[in-house]
Design an enzyme around this catalytic site. Structure first.
Site, PDB file in Angstrom:
ATOM      1  N   SER A  24      50.638  36.635  22.240  1.00  0.00           N
ATOM      2  CA  SER A  24      51.805  37.478  22.419  1.00  0.00           C
ATOM      3  C   SER A  24      52.191  37.375  23.875  1.00  0.00           C
ATOM      4  CB  SER A  24      51.456  38.926  22.058  1.00  0.00           C
ATOM      5  OG  SER A  24      52.586  39.750  22.205  1.00  0.00           O
ATOM      6  N   ARG A  79      53.106  31.846  17.247  1.00  0.00           N
ATOM      7  CA  ARG A  79      52.755  32.790  16.166  1.00  0.00           C
ATOM      8  C   ARG A  79      54.019  33.459  15.697  1.00  0.00           C
ATOM      9  NH1 ARG A  79      51.276  35.182  12.247  1.00  0.00           N
ATOM     10  NH2 ARG A  79      49.482  36.558  12.005  1.00  0.00           N
ATOM     11  N   THR A 125      52.155  46.324  20.168  1.00  0.00           N
ATOM     12  CA  THR A 125      50.725  46.595  20.211  1.00  0.00           C
ATOM     13  C   THR A 125      50.435  48.086  20.159  1.00  0.00           C
ATOM     14  OG1 THR A 125      50.539  44.637  21.601  1.00  0.00           O
ATOM     15  CG2 THR A 125      48.610  46.038  21.438  1.00  0.00           C
ATOM     16  N   CYS A 163      57.397  23.117  12.312  1.00  0.00           N
ATOM     17  CA  CYS A 163      56.015  23.512  12.540  1.00  0.00           C
ATOM     18  C   CYS A 163      55.634  23.283  13.995  1.00  0.00           C
ATOM     19  CB  CYS A 163      55.080  22.723  11.633  1.00  0.00           C
ATOM     20  SG  CYS A 163      53.340  22.966  12.021  1.00  0.00           S
ATOM     21  N   CYS A 197      46.580  22.951  12.286  1.00  0.00           N
ATOM     22  CA  CYS A 197      47.217  24.246  12.056  1.00  0.00           C
ATOM     23  C   CYS A 197      46.804  25.279  13.091  1.00  0.00           C
ATOM     24  CB  CYS A 197      46.844  24.736  10.656  1.00  0.00           C
ATOM     25  SG  CYS A 197      47.621  26.294  10.193  1.00  0.00           S
ATOM     26  N   CYS A 249      50.137  30.003  12.528  1.00  0.00           N
ATOM     27  CA  CYS A 249      51.285  30.806  12.933  1.00  0.00           C
ATOM     28  C   CYS A 249      52.057  31.355  11.751  1.00  0.00           C
ATOM     29  CB  CYS A 249      52.221  29.999  13.834  1.00  0.00           C
ATOM     30  SG  CYS A 249      53.236  28.793  12.985  1.00  0.00           S
ATOM     31  N   CYS A 252      55.469  28.172   8.303  1.00  0.00           N
ATOM     32  CA  CYS A 252      55.769  27.393   7.105  1.00  0.00           C
ATOM     33  C   CYS A 252      55.917  28.290   5.882  1.00  0.00           C
ATOM     34  CB  CYS A 252      54.683  26.354   6.857  1.00  0.00           C
ATOM     35  SG  CYS A 252      53.017  27.028   6.831  1.00  0.00           S
TER      36      CYS A 252
END
Lengths: 659, 284
Positions: free
Chosen positions: A88, A346, A382, A594, A628, A631, A634
């Site tokens: 983040s 992400r 958060t 991606c 991968c 995140c 997809c």
């Protein structure tokens, strides 16, 4: 259809026997029916070791200290350690932390070392930047710039060492453990099976679903309460939402993708505490999103780009947008003589208040971003995530009683009620109309105009609540609203991205190497090419664990009659259909979208078809699942909505430490 | 009345908490070493060492019919040992979870530098001597040390050899196959060398270092990880063993390798030969 289950011994007997590793079953296909799982009983099982999950764990243990009833809390985290999968910006509002750990300032090693000293917004054109007013919610007095990865790691340390929470990194929550027969009612009065726990992932399967000598079945945790804190678009959360129709009375969730880099900049450019948000270039006026630059501690700068996933142009590549953003003179100056030390990506939720689903289901609840609590005006979530963890813990502690085998599933509706009476709800309510205001034909201009008025004067005190905009055809509730906005490739032209200029901007694989991502070789592909509701049906009803994992996997299962023969053909058809629509109509969107280069649509050599027979017009889908970074883009964005993200073997995935 | 099983072998497996293999290593800003603020886990070669010790035990159990099936009274005992900060305990627990019987943690401070290979070898030797003294006769003496051939963060690759030298034991390094014959007290090891494989036969006690091809380590299953929390771990300090961890070497500077400069393309064979001659490479 009922799952056939082998006789389950009470947990304490299982552990008295010494559990040897089972005799190797070389190369036999995996037979779900003959699996004997180790079991254990806990009071609360939390899936996900991020701020929400860890806050819930800590709060539960605090209640144990206050009130005396012992409570066993287990946290399952799919990353190799807490913090390795979380990413983040981030600027944290310490409101929830002050409630959870009021003494945090005196704790050693806490990561909130860099207060945010300013908050600026800039409008970017291709060559220039202009200062802009920003919504008052974005002012950062009292906030801190942190690496969320370090924050999670610190919280996990506190939870484990000071509160006795059991945290098991490297083990993913792979399946929900359901009751044998329907024994509870969902929020709408239907009879449903309740959630009785979580099963971790199997280890030691080959790509084609055969058992290696190292095969170990996943372990089953029987828990009175199961809290899903998997972050945005969690895999088990998605299944729970679908099974219990949790979105029946709410809007679908909408998402964005955040791509981030961490740089060590030249000391002359370093301004600790500086927080800048950028809008405009390189995104077009009908794409919602923006960039950020946060100057963290120790000479590090966090920067990145967030792009809402309802973008229309299938030729858009979020990665290339980030790289070209850095070619702007503003960034060239900032990053000159700097060194890039981190990269990651992400998805995050943007739906806000309207998209909050029903938060509880029989036996469990959704926490944090699995529910979707990011405040997009503040661009912070958060504090909300942590508070949901605390509220869920309080409700769970109340709801758990000493119980026998046939006690009813724990009712967590107290949590849903507490949520709607808490400051989290108020926090999200105030800004609920901002994001939808960007969804009109006026694009970002309309949005900025409305948001300006709303944030400065109205502060959400209006009688209307906008719904999220819809394309002309509506989606079904399990598929993603964002994907339905994607337009066909023939309506757009490819974007001419500038070539990379290392070391300022690099190719994708150089960046992916910085994530430290890896997955053990030769395991089932965890990105299943199958619609989620068919995936859930496959697992629960037809015991088809290999659904979506490829034709060879299905062939192996059919060999031992674990699945019917026609499943193999169905699998093949799904693949062909996927390639046909994605390549034929959307120019292979996933290959471009991606952020880790997992998906490729490549030409088949030679005769024009693959040995498995799943190519379409000479093109096949290749999934490089080892790259991968978890995140979930997809699953959210694929136009055919037939990618279901599932957990790989634990400990795989990125190894973020500074993101 | 069944005789208690003969103690066949006491294996010591030193393991190191090293930078995780999938992390991209970076030089730290002070240029004195690598940035260690990254994910750590058990050195992969040490994982192979732990796995081999467990396989030796499994093989000895399957080959002797009168031994009981439970590993707790197995004739092969495996002790894992690590030197490191408090976090190194995680690595020890992983070794216990896959099958080691007990652990030893030689603790250093959170911020202290990791010991150099010589200090590591001396510590292991000191522990072995303490152990052997406690044991007295044959039972309980350490007769086999299996280590990884090198740690992937400093790549020194000398600890095993130094240890064997200090102890005066046989050594078989870069093992790609290990066969233990408890009856005769000998170990046959196939070593990886440049030309292929080399077989050596050693008498116990022996120091073995593992190479990549020896085995594929198993996963620690979650039930075993939970059980491992109860296995005993002995805590010691370097002072307890009488070893001085003061570094003997001073790292002057660590830098990244120079960036590759582009090569040049030649247009013809003649030009290639000319350039080779220029560089001083002739067909002699």
């Amino acid at each position: 259809m009922r799952r056939s289950k082998p006789a389950l011994l009470p947990a304490r007997l299982l552990f008295k026997r010494s559990i040897r590793t089972s005799a190797p079953r070389w190369n036999q296909p995996f037979d779900p029916k003959s699996i004997e799982r180790a079991e254990d009983e806990v009071d609360v099982c939390i899936v996900g070791g991020g701020p929400a999950g860890l806050s819930a764990a800590i709060r539960l243990k605090q209640l144990e200290r206050e009130k005396g009833n012992e409570i066993r809390v287990v946290v399952l985290e799919k990353g190799s350690e807490a913090g390795s999968h979380i990413l983040s910006g981030a600027v944290i509002e310490p409101r929830a932390l002050d409630e959870l750990l009021p003494e945090w300032r005196t704790m050693e090693e806490h990561p909130l070392r860099q207060p945010a000293t300013s908050s600026k917004m800039l409008f970017m054109t291709e060559k220039m930047t202009f200062p802009m007013p920003h919504p008052p919610q974005m002012s950062n007095k009292g906030n801190y710039i942190v690496s969320l990865s370090q924050y999670a790691r610190w919280l996990a340390n506190v939870a484990e060492n000071e509160y006795g929470v059991e945290i098991y990194p490297g083990f993913a929550g792979a399946q929900l453990l359901l009751s044998e027969a329907p024994d509870a009612k969902d929020a709408w009065g239907n009879d449903v099976r309740s959630v009785r726990g979580v099963i971790t992932n199997e280890v030691g399967l080959t790509k084609d679903f055969r058992m290696k000598s190292s095969f170990e079945p996943g372990m089953a945790f029987r828990s009175k309460v199961t809290l899903l804190a998997e972050g945005a678009h969690g895999s088990l959360s998605k299944q729970a939402i679908q099974m219990y129709d949790l979105r029946k009375e709410s809007e679908p969730q909408t998402y964005a993708i955040g791509l981030k880099e961490v740089w060590r900049v030249d000391p002359s450019e370093y301004k600790p505490g500086l927080v800048q948000h950028l809008v405009g270039w390189p995104l077009s006026s009908d794409t919602y999103g923006g960039g950020w630059v946060y100057h963290m501690n120790d000479g590090l700068v966090s920067l990145g780009l967030v792009i809402a996933l309802d973008y229309k142009n299938p030729y858009l590549s979020p990665y290339r947008e980030l790289q070209r953003m850095k070619h702007h003179p503003f960034f060239r100056r900032l990053l000159k003589d700097g060194e890039r030390i981190g990269y990651g990506a992400r998805s995050l939720t943007e739906g806000g208040f309207q998209s909050i689903p029903k938060l509880n289901f029989p036996g469990g609840a959704l926490l944090g971003c699995s529910a979707g609590v990011v405040n997009i005006a503040k661009i912070k979530g958060t504090h909300n995530a942590m508070k949901t963890g605390m509220l869920a813990a309080e409700a769970a502690y109340e709801a758990i009683h000493e119980e026998s085998e046939d006690a009813p599933a724990t009712d967590m509706s107290g949590y849903d009620k507490a949520f709607h009476e808490s400051w989290v709800r108020d926090d999200l309510y105030e800004v609920r109309n901002l994001r939808p205001s960007f969804g009109t034909k006026l694009g970002i201009w309309g949005g900025m105009a409305y948001s300006g008025v709303d944030t400065l004067f109205l502060k959400g005190r209006v009688p209307w609540t906008f719904k999220h905009h819809r394309p002309s055809h509506g989606p079904d509730k399990t598929s993603s609203l964002d994907s339905s906005f994607t337009e066909k490739a023939d309506l757009h032209t490819p974007i001419n991205y500038p070539p990379f200029e290392a070391p300022l901007s690099t190719d994708l694989m150089t960046s992916v190497a910085l994530t430290g991502t890896n997955h053990a070789e030769d395991q089932p592909v965890h990105l299943r090419v199958v619609k989620t509701k068919d995936f859930v049906k496959g697992i629960e009803e037809s015991q088809n664990f290999a659904v979506g994992a490829g034709v060879n996997a299905l062939k192996a299962e059919a060999e031992i009659d674990a699945v019917a023969e026609d499943e193999v053909e169905a699998e093949r058809k799904r693949r062909i259909e996927h390639v046909k629509v994605n390549v034929g109509e959307y120019a292979g969107l996933l290959q471009r979208a991606c952020p880790a280069g997992v998906y490729e649509y490549i030409d088949v050599e030679g005769s024009g078809n693959t040995p498995e027979g799943d190519a379409w017009q000479g093109k096949k889908l290749v999934i490089n699942s080892q790259n991968c970074i978890h995140c979930k883009l997809c699953d959210i964005k694929v136009p055919t909505q037939d990618i279901t993200w599932t957990v790989p073997e634990g400990s795989g995935g990125p190894k973020y430490t500074l993101t | 009345m069944r005789p208690s099983p003969r103690r066949l072998l006491n294996i010591l497996v030193p393991v190191k908490r090293a930078v995780d293999y999938s992390v991209k290593i970076r030089v730290n800003p002070a240029q004195t070493g690598v940035d260690t603020n990254v994910k750590h886990s058990m050195n992969p070669f040490d994982e192979i060492a732990v796995e081999e010790s467990i396989r030796i035990r499994e093989r000895s159990l399957s080959s002797s019919p009168s031994s009981p099936s439970s590993p707790s009274s197995s004739p092969v005992t495996i002790t894992a040992l690590t030197i490191g900060p408090p976090k190194a305990l995680d690595v020890l627990r992983t070794a216990l979870a896959v099958g080691a019987d007990s652990g030893v943690h030689i603790a250093i401070g959170e911020k202290e530098a990791m010991p150099e290979p010589l200090a590591v070898a001396k510590s292991i030797k000191a522990w072995i001597e303490k152990q052997n003294e406690k044991a007295g006769g044959k039972e309980g003496r350490v007769d086999c040390v299996i280590l990884g051939k090198q740690a992937i963060d400093d790549d020194s690759g000398v600890t095993g050899q130094m240890l064997a030298g200090l102890l005066g034991w046989s050594q078989a390094t870069f093992a790609s196959k290990v066969e233990v014959d408890e009856a005769s007290g000998e170990v046959t090891v196939t070593r990886e060398i440049d030309g292929g494989g080399m077989q050596v036969r050693c008498r116990l006690p022996v120091v073995i270092t593992t190479d990549l091809r020896l085995n594929e380590p198993r996963y620690a299953s979650l039930p075993n990880i939970m059980k491992a929390k109860k296995k005993p771990v002995e805590k010691l300090t370097p002072a307890d063993l009488g070893v001085d961890f003061t570094p003997q070497l001073e790292v002057v500077r660590v830098t990244e390798p120079p960036k590759r400069v582009g090569g040049g393309k030649v247009e013809s064979v003649e030009e290639l030969v000319a350039k080779l001659k220029e560089a001083g490479i002739t067909a002699a």
